[in-house]
Each structure stands twice: as structure tokens, then as C-alpha cells.
Design an enzyme around this catalytic site. Structure first.
Site, mmCIF file in Angstrom:
data_model
loop_
_atom_site.group_PDB
_atom_site.id
_atom_site.type_symbol
_atom_site.label_atom_id
_atom_site.label_comp_id
_atom_site.label_asym_id
_atom_site.label_seq_id
_atom_site.Cartn_x
_atom_site.Cartn_y
_atom_site.Cartn_z
ATOM 1 N N GLN A 173 -41.207 -42.871 24.330
ATOM 2 C CA GLN A 173 -41.021 -43.109 22.905
ATOM 3 C C GLN A 173 -39.952 -42.188 22.342
ATOM 4 O OE1 GLN A 173 -44.725 -43.763 21.082
ATOM 5 N NE2 GLN A 173 -43.981 -43.709 18.981
ATOM 6 N N SER A 180 -43.653 -39.373 29.763
ATOM 7 C CA SER A 180 -44.834 -39.746 28.986
ATOM 8 C C SER A 180 -45.126 -41.250 29.120
ATOM 9 C CB SER A 180 -44.645 -39.326 27.530
ATOM 10 O OG SER A 180 -45.858 -39.413 26.822
ATOM 11 N N LEU A 181 -44.889 -42.040 28.095
ATOM 12 C CA LEU A 181 -45.113 -43.475 28.179
ATOM 13 C C LEU A 181 -44.382 -44.087 29.373
ATOM 14 C CD1 LEU A 181 -45.965 -46.266 26.961
ATOM 15 C CD2 LEU A 181 -43.739 -46.229 25.822
ATOM 16 N N ARG A 216 -53.535 -47.768 24.861
ATOM 17 C CA ARG A 216 -53.106 -46.371 24.676
ATOM 18 C C ARG A 216 -52.428 -46.193 23.315
ATOM 19 N NH1 ARG A 216 -48.378 -43.211 25.970
ATOM 20 N NH2 ARG A 216 -48.849 -41.238 27.038
ATOM 21 N N HIS A 223 -50.434 -34.977 23.098
ATOM 22 C CA HIS A 223 -50.272 -34.108 24.268
ATOM 23 C C HIS A 223 -50.744 -32.680 23.967
ATOM 24 C CE1 HIS A 223 -48.364 -36.965 26.966
ATOM 25 N NE2 HIS A 223 -47.637 -37.385 25.937
ATOM 26 N N GLN A 262 -53.150 -37.359 31.127
ATOM 27 C CA GLN A 262 -51.772 -37.310 30.621
ATOM 28 C C GLN A 262 -51.728 -37.310 29.105
ATOM 29 O OE1 GLN A 262 -49.476 -40.515 29.758
ATOM 30 N NE2 GLN A 262 -47.745 -40.076 31.117
#
Length: 768
Positions: free
Chosen positions: A9, A87-88, A112, A193, A241
Site C-alpha cells: 500500500q 507487507s500487503l 485483511r 504493524h 505479519q
């Protein structure tokens, strides 16, 4: 070795993936079913301003990343040795590694995104300029123990996460600290996170329990551990994660140590590429990062310490529209245009076809028998799947010739037509288009016969971007040249599959300039697509002035889906012109062309570009046109000028030429007898055919009268290859020129990219 890296993102933008959704229609439809909305519309139009909202951003990026990966595999046939995602983006890495299929991955990302979008009351901020340890010490010193490090992008780019009030306080502290280049709040709703995501992690872990995962087929580097995923820990690691820091820097450094490594970013933007460069550039001297990163191409490199970083390479097959290459079964988004009187010869067309490229037979000025013989030769030489086409230059004074050629092409099952010099859409082209149409099992209208229209005027492009005119369709049905069903299907498609924007070339270009024509044509295409709601995108290509990698790069950067070359191909072994012409062309530079009247459109004053160096033709041709404009008959011309034309230009009398024309053009003689100006035009136009024949045959009768259509692209090409084996035209082969131009363009893009892509810190990936 090769690592594919997938962005997360922050890389999204309106318009991303616009060239991919139609390529992967089944997956696009599947995504629409899973998400409950049009993923294509979200990514390309974003009509409701949702693309930057987490619950929409994450599915959108997953889809575009996945399609980019599938397209890359399809074009290169090469799978990576490692994959990693930010990440994503890690979900795309797992998809690439075969852990789950596209639908499963999308359902996971959708859930998610929805869970993370529900988190409020927290915030995140980027701190640029300090090391992770320095950031941690400042947080501790100021009592900000409720803030976590959420993302370690590069040695000096850190993202922190925590409660909103503490994040705002931290920003003011870091802004005043020495060495900080930037401290900025990120546009997120929660403290992603970080420890504050523990409840979301638990909920997501419960959701994961219902899915089956496959063993990894490619090592995937985990954001959590900065080490490869373990099969037995897939669910736990994927859930963790959400609340764990993104250890991007450590992940990249782990990959550095595996051996010689090339990184390619798969997805929108090049943020991760800049981060990889920054990690390499800022590597501590005591760390053992001595790996030399090598590319499969000759793209330029940047050095950092003892290591060398080469940017991910653009490849020649990746340039242009993938759908264009698929439709024509081509290696590259590259065409060689049809040059009249067989200069684009049967040998040229076959040579290109056998190399996975496509050329068009130049039929202008050829008899139907010659065209048929040439096509038979081509068809006997090419294999199934190898592409070839035929060029049709519109004969505005003799439309029956166009009809005869179309009839021949239909009989011989020639399916690719390059249409040039048209001012509107005539019935001959409509017939060619309609005769190939059928509706497949899915209901889509399919056209076997494809038209590539070369245009330089928007109103002509608009005609080809429109469906076939109703009146012409009705007339063709009444004449039993097409069926009623074919007519109905023709109303659902544009006349052309592709529009080739022609500027500054040897053809009928109206002195157009690519920098202004291309943007205008692209906008026109988009408007016409929206107006008629076509299912399939009409591709826009570029022609004219393309003889070097720099010119090809400019065309692709302007938005061209493909490029078409012309002038550079007539100075090759395969070109159907004389050696004397090729010798002249080999010596030309960019300033050695001029505009002269077009012989086929003499009365209209249409201009074409021709060679000026070493010949008198352009000066003489322009003088003939000025005389034609000034006088109404041959008898009105002063005796001195009349004598000069007959003795110097024509080398025969007006009467001798007229007697010859009576034999070849008996249908025009009555008009010439009644109209002295038409008689003058006929005799003057004889010179254009005469000068062309001189050049094509290499006649020594009058070299200065050679008419050689040519654009300045060949002059630029001559300078580019000067000092190489291609300086001599006898070493130039049309397929090798195409190959070298495309590969050199890709290499140039890589060098430009490397020089422009500095590790700027202004773009931060939101770690969600």
C-alpha cells in the site's frame, strides 16, 4: 539469480493495471464476483474516490500485482528464484510461490483489508534520516514507550506506529532533531504493524484456519523473520505479519547474501526499487554485503561501497501492448510498414515473419497479378502462426483498384491489412472488415480480418475508431457482398483494431509532429471507446521519425502500444529497390530530406517526404506543382519554362508523353481533351511515375531525377550505426534492425531509469 519484489500500500494510483484487465478477463470477472464491485473500474477510474481506502486499496493492489506477475511470466517464460513482498505485497509473493490460487489470495486480502480498516484511534509516521537505533533512543528518551517501530524500509527510513496523540508528539520531536530529513504523518486510520493490532491478528488467524495452503514452490522471504517462510508455519507467520514490523531492509540484505542477484519490481510504481538501491548505497562497511548484482541485459549500474547495484531491466518483449503482441503472435510490439511498388518486398515480409515480427507487402503501384504472385510466395514461405500483412494505399481517383485488391485479399485469406492515405472509410474496407466477423461462445464479436489504419489527422482517426457507416453496410448487404448478420456484428466494433499515428515520415503525414499528435489521438481513442462502449481496447501506435533507440523510447513514453518503422527498412538487403538508391540512402543525414508533391494526390497538393541529397527531384516536383497552380493549360506556360521542363525534366516532349498516356489511361483521355488543366496534370504526374521507375531500376539515364520517399529517421539511423558493421547497407537485414532497435531501446530505458531513479525519500510505503 532473480528476485521478484511486490509493492504494498502506497504504490497505488488511478489508472494502474489499465492494460491488464482485458488480458486476464476470467480473473477480472472472478475478482468482481469475490469483491462485489468492478475491480477494473476501481483501479482505472476510481469514480467514488475509494482507491486510497484500506479495504479497497489492498484488493486492488493484490489484483494488479498478480496480473503483472502473470503477464511477466507469460512474456518471459522465466520464474524467479526468490520472491518477496512489502507487507500487503507478501500475499502476491505467496501467490507466485503457489501457496494459494488467485481467488484464495484475493479473499484473504479482502478480509485483511476489511479488518484493518476497522482499526481506529492510532496513527503512523515516517522518519527519514535516522537509523533504527537512533529512533528507538529518541522515543525512549522522550517517554514515548507506547510507540513501536512498524517498518524498517532502509537504513535511514523508519516508520513508527502508535496512539494518535503520541505519534503527533513524536513528529514534533523528530522534526526538531538533528539529522532528520523528514518526519511526516501517514494517512492511515490505525496503528498498523504494532502491538495495537493483536486483536485483529487473532481474528485474522481464525479466518485463515478455514483455508488450505500448498507447499512453497519458490522461497518467499517473510516480513516477520526476514528469512524464508517455512511450510509448517505458514498460517502463524501470515497472521503475525499484521502486528509485526515489516523488516524490509533485513529481507533485502538476506537476499544480497544468497549470491548474484537481480531484483525486478512487479506491480505499479518503482518504490521498492528505490529502497533496494538505498539499502545497497547505505550499507555499513563492516557488513558483508559484497555481492555483485548483475543484470541479464547491459543496463547501466550504480555503485555503493564494494558492491554494484543494477536496476531491474525492462526487456524488449515487455515494451508496448501485450494484447497487441498476442493478437498478432509477435515477439515485439514492432511492425515494418508497407513501402510502395514492392520496396517492402515479399522477401522483406518473409524475413520478418520468420523472426517473429510482422511486415506489410507494399502493393502501391503494383498490378493485381504482381500482388497475387507476391502473396503466393509469402504464403508458401511462412509457417502457421507467423504474421504477415498487406499494405493498401488508397487510390482516391480509382476506387475500383481498392475494391479489386480487397477482393483478392479475401480470396487469398489475407487477414492483416495496413490501410494508408485514407481520408474516410470506403466500402472496400468495410467489406474486408465485415467478412471476418463472428460471435464466439461467450458472446464476444471476433474479427479475423484486422485493420491497422495509418493516420495523421484526428478526423480520419475518428472515422476508423467508429463502427462501419450504416449506409455502406446496407449497400453491401443489398449487393450480397456481406450478410445481414455480418452487418449487425460490424456495428459493434470499430473499423480498425489499431490506429498507427504517422508523423514526420515519408508517407502522407500532413507534416504532423508526434509530440502533439500522439496525446491528441490517445484522448480521442479514449473518448471513442467510452462513446461506443467497445469491449476491446483499440491500440494506438507510432510511426515516423523512428530510427534510433531514443526515438523509439520517446514513442513508448508518449503512450504508443507499438511502433512502426519505414524509412530505415528500405536501406536493407531485402528492400525491393535498386542498389544505387541504397548507396544514396546510406550516405544521408537527418537534414537531407525535403517535402514534395505526392504523385497520387498531385492535384490536391498533398506532400510526401523524399531524399534531397544528390538528386533534383524535390525541387523539380515542387516547381511542377507551382506551374500547375499558376496556369490553366500547357499552352499558357511561357516558352522558356516549357522548354526546360521537356528537355531537362522529362527528356521528351509533352506530345510524346501524352501519346504514351493515351495507351495506359484511355478512360481519362476524354476528360483531358475537354479540360486542358486536367491534361496538364496527367502529363506532369507522368514525371512522378517516371522518377520512381528510374530509382527502383537503378537506371543510369538520370540519377538526379530519382524519386526516393524517405524520412529523416534513416539519417538518424545512419548516424547511430556509424562505425559498426551496419554502416554498410549490405550488412543490414530488416529483421536484425528490428531486433537491435527494440533491444537497444529497452537498454536505453534501463539506463535512463537508473540515472533518474535516485533514492528519493519523499515516497513512503504505508506498511499495511
Amino acid at each position: 539469480m532473480l528476485t521478484y519484489i511486490f509493492p504494498g500500500q502506497g504504490s497505488q494510483f488511478k489508472g494502474m493495471g489499465s492494460n491488464l484487465f482485458d488480458t486476464f478477463r476470467d480473473f477480472t470477472a472472478m475478482a468482481d464476483d469475490v469483491l462485489g464491485y468492478s475491480i477494473k473500474q476501481l483501479c482505472t477510474e476510481d469514480p467514488h474516490s475509494q482507491l486510497n481506502q484500506t479495504q479497497f486499496t489492498q484488493p486492488a493492489l493484490f489484483v494488479v500485482n498478480a496480473f503483472t506477475y502473470l503477464n511477466q511470466i507469460r512474456e518471459t517464460g522465466k520464474k524467479p528464484d526468490f520472491v518477496a513482498g512489502h507487507s500487503l505485497g507478501e500475499y502476491n509473493a505467496l501467490f507466485a510461490a503457489g501457496v494459494f490460487d488467485f481467488e484464495t489470495g484475493l479473499r484473504l486480502v479482502k478480509k485483511r483489508g476489511e479488518l484493518m480498516a476497522l482499526v481506529t484511534g492510532g496513527g503512523m509516521a515516517a522518519v527519514v534520516g535516522l537509523r533504527k537505533e537512533q529512533v528507538a533512543k529518541m522515543l525512549e528518551a522522550n517517554g514515548l514507550d507506547g510507540i513501536d517501530v512498524a517498518n524498517h524500509n532502509t537504513p535511514s527510513q523508519i516508520v513508527i506506529s502508535g496512539r494518535s496523540a503520541e505519534i503527533e508528539k513524536a513528529i514534533s520531536i523528530f522534526e526538531a532533531a538533528a539529522g532528520v530529513k523528514m518526519a511526516a504523518l501517514l494517512k492511515v486510520s490505525g496503528a498498523f504493524h504494532s502491538r495495537y493490532m493483536s486483536e485483529v491478528q487473532k481474528e485474522f488467524e481464525r479466518y485463515l484456519a478455514s483455508f488450505h495452503f500448498h507447499p512453497l514452490s519458490i522461497p518467499v522471504i517473510s516480513n516477520v523473520e526476514a528469512r524464508p517462510y517455512e511450510n509448517e508455519k505458514l498460517r502463524a507467520t501470515l497472521a503475525k505479519q499484521i502486528s509485526s514490523p515489516v523488516r524490509w531492509m533485513d529481507s533485502v540484505r538476506y537476499l544480497f547474501k544468497q549470491g548474484e542477484m537481480q531484483f525486478e519490481e512487479i506491480g505499479p510504481g518503482r518504490v521498492l526499487t528505490g529502497m533496494v538501491h538505498k539499502i545497497m548505497q547505505e550499507a555499513d562497511s563492516h557488513e558483508e554485503v559484497e555481492t555483485t548484482l548483475e543484470s541479464v541485459s547491459t543496463a547501466s549500474s550504480q555503485t555503493a561501497g564494494d558492491a554494484k547495484f543494477v536496476y531491474p531491466t525492462v526487456t524488449a518483449p515487455s515494451l508496448g501492448s501485450s494484447e497487441f503482441k498476442k493478437d498478432y503472435n509477435l515477439k515485439y510490439a514492432y511492425l515494418a510498414g508497407g513501402m510502395y511498388r514492392g520496396i517492402a518486398s515479399q522477401e522483406m515480409v518473409v524475413k520478418l515473419a520468420k523472426s517473429g515480427l510482422m511486415g506489410f507487402l507494399g502493393t502501391g503501384g503494383m498490378s493485381m497479378q504482381q500482388v497475387e504472385e507476391n502473396i503466393l510466395y509469402i504464403q508458401s514461405q511462412v509457417s502457421p502462426g507467423q504474421a504477415y500483412g498487406v499494405n493498401l494505399v488508397h487510390n482516391w481517383k480509382n476506387p475500383e483498384r481498392d475494391n479489386s485488391l480487397i477482393e483478392l485479399l479475401l480470396q487469398m485469406n489475407v487477414q492483416h491489412l495496413e490501410a494508408a492515405a485514407f481520408l474516410n472509410v470506403p466500402s472496400s474496407l468495410v467489406r474486408f472488415r465485415a467478412k471476418s466477423l463472428f460471435r464466439d461462445a461467450s458472446g464476444e464479436v471476433i474479427a479475423r480480418n484486422k485493420i491497422i489504419a495509418k493516420v495523421s489527422r484526428p478526423e480520419v482517426a475518428e472515422a476508423f475508431l467508429s463502427p462501419a457507416p450504416d449506409l455502406i453496410l446496407q449497400a453491401l448487404v443489398e449487393e450480397h457482398l456481406i450478410t445481414r448478420q455480418e452487418a449487425e456484428l460490424a456495428r459493434e466494433l470499430p473499423m480498425a483494431d489499431d490506429i498507427c499515428v504517422e508523423a514526420d515520415s515519408a508517407g502522407h503525414t500532413d507534416s504532423g509532429v508526434a509530440y502533439t499528435l500522439m496525446p491528441a489521438m490517445l484522448r480521442l481513442r479514449d473518448d471513442m471507446m467510452a462513446k461506443y462502449r467497445y469491449e476491446k481496447k483499440v491500440r494506438i501506435g507510432a510511426a515516423g521519425g523512428i530510427g534510433t533507440p531514443e526515438a523509439a523510447l520517446a514513442a513508448f513514453m508518449l503512450g504508443a502500444d507499438f511502433i512502426l518503422t519505414g524509412s530505415i527498412n528500405q536501406c536493407t538487403v531485402e528492400a525491393g529497390t535498386s542498389d544505387k538508391v541504397k548507396d544514396l540512402l546510406q550516405q544521408m543525414n537527418v537534414q537531407d530530406t525535403d517535402y514534395a508533391p505526392a504523385g497520387d494526390m498531385f492535384e490536391m497538393g498533398s506532400k510526401v517526404q523524399v531524399l534531397r541529397k544528390g538528386v533534383f527531384f524535390p525541387a523539380r516536383a515542387n516547381k511542377l506543382y507551382e506551374i500547375y497552380r499558376r496556369y490553366n493549360s500547357l499552352g499558357d506556360i511561357d516558352s522558356s519554362t516549357s522548354e526546360q521542363i521537356q528537355s531537362k525534366y522529362f527528356k521528351r516532349s509533352f506530345e510524346q508523353i501524352y501519346d504514351e498516356l493515351k495507351v495506359h489511361y484511355p478512360n481519362e483521355i476524354d476528360k483531358a481533351e475537354q479540360n486542358p488543366k486536367h491534361k496538364m496534370a496527367m502529363i506532369f504526374k507522368w514525371y512522378f511515375g517516371y522518377s520512381s521507375r528510374l530509382a527502383l531500376s537503378g537506371s543510369a539515364e538520370s540519377t538526379v531525377d530519382y524519386q526516393i520517399h524517405c524520412g529523416p529517421a534513416l539519417g538518424a539511423f545512419n548516424q547511430w550505426v556509424k562505425g559498426t558493421e551496419l554502416e554498410n547497407w549490405r550488412n543490414r537485414h530488416v529483421d536484425e534492425i528490428g531486433e537491435r532497435l527494440m533491444t537497444s531501446t529497452a537498454e536505453l530505458i534501463n539506463r535512463k531509469f537508473a540515472s533518474l531513479l535516485l533514492p528519493a525519500e519523499g515516497k513512503i510505503l504505508t506498511p499495511v
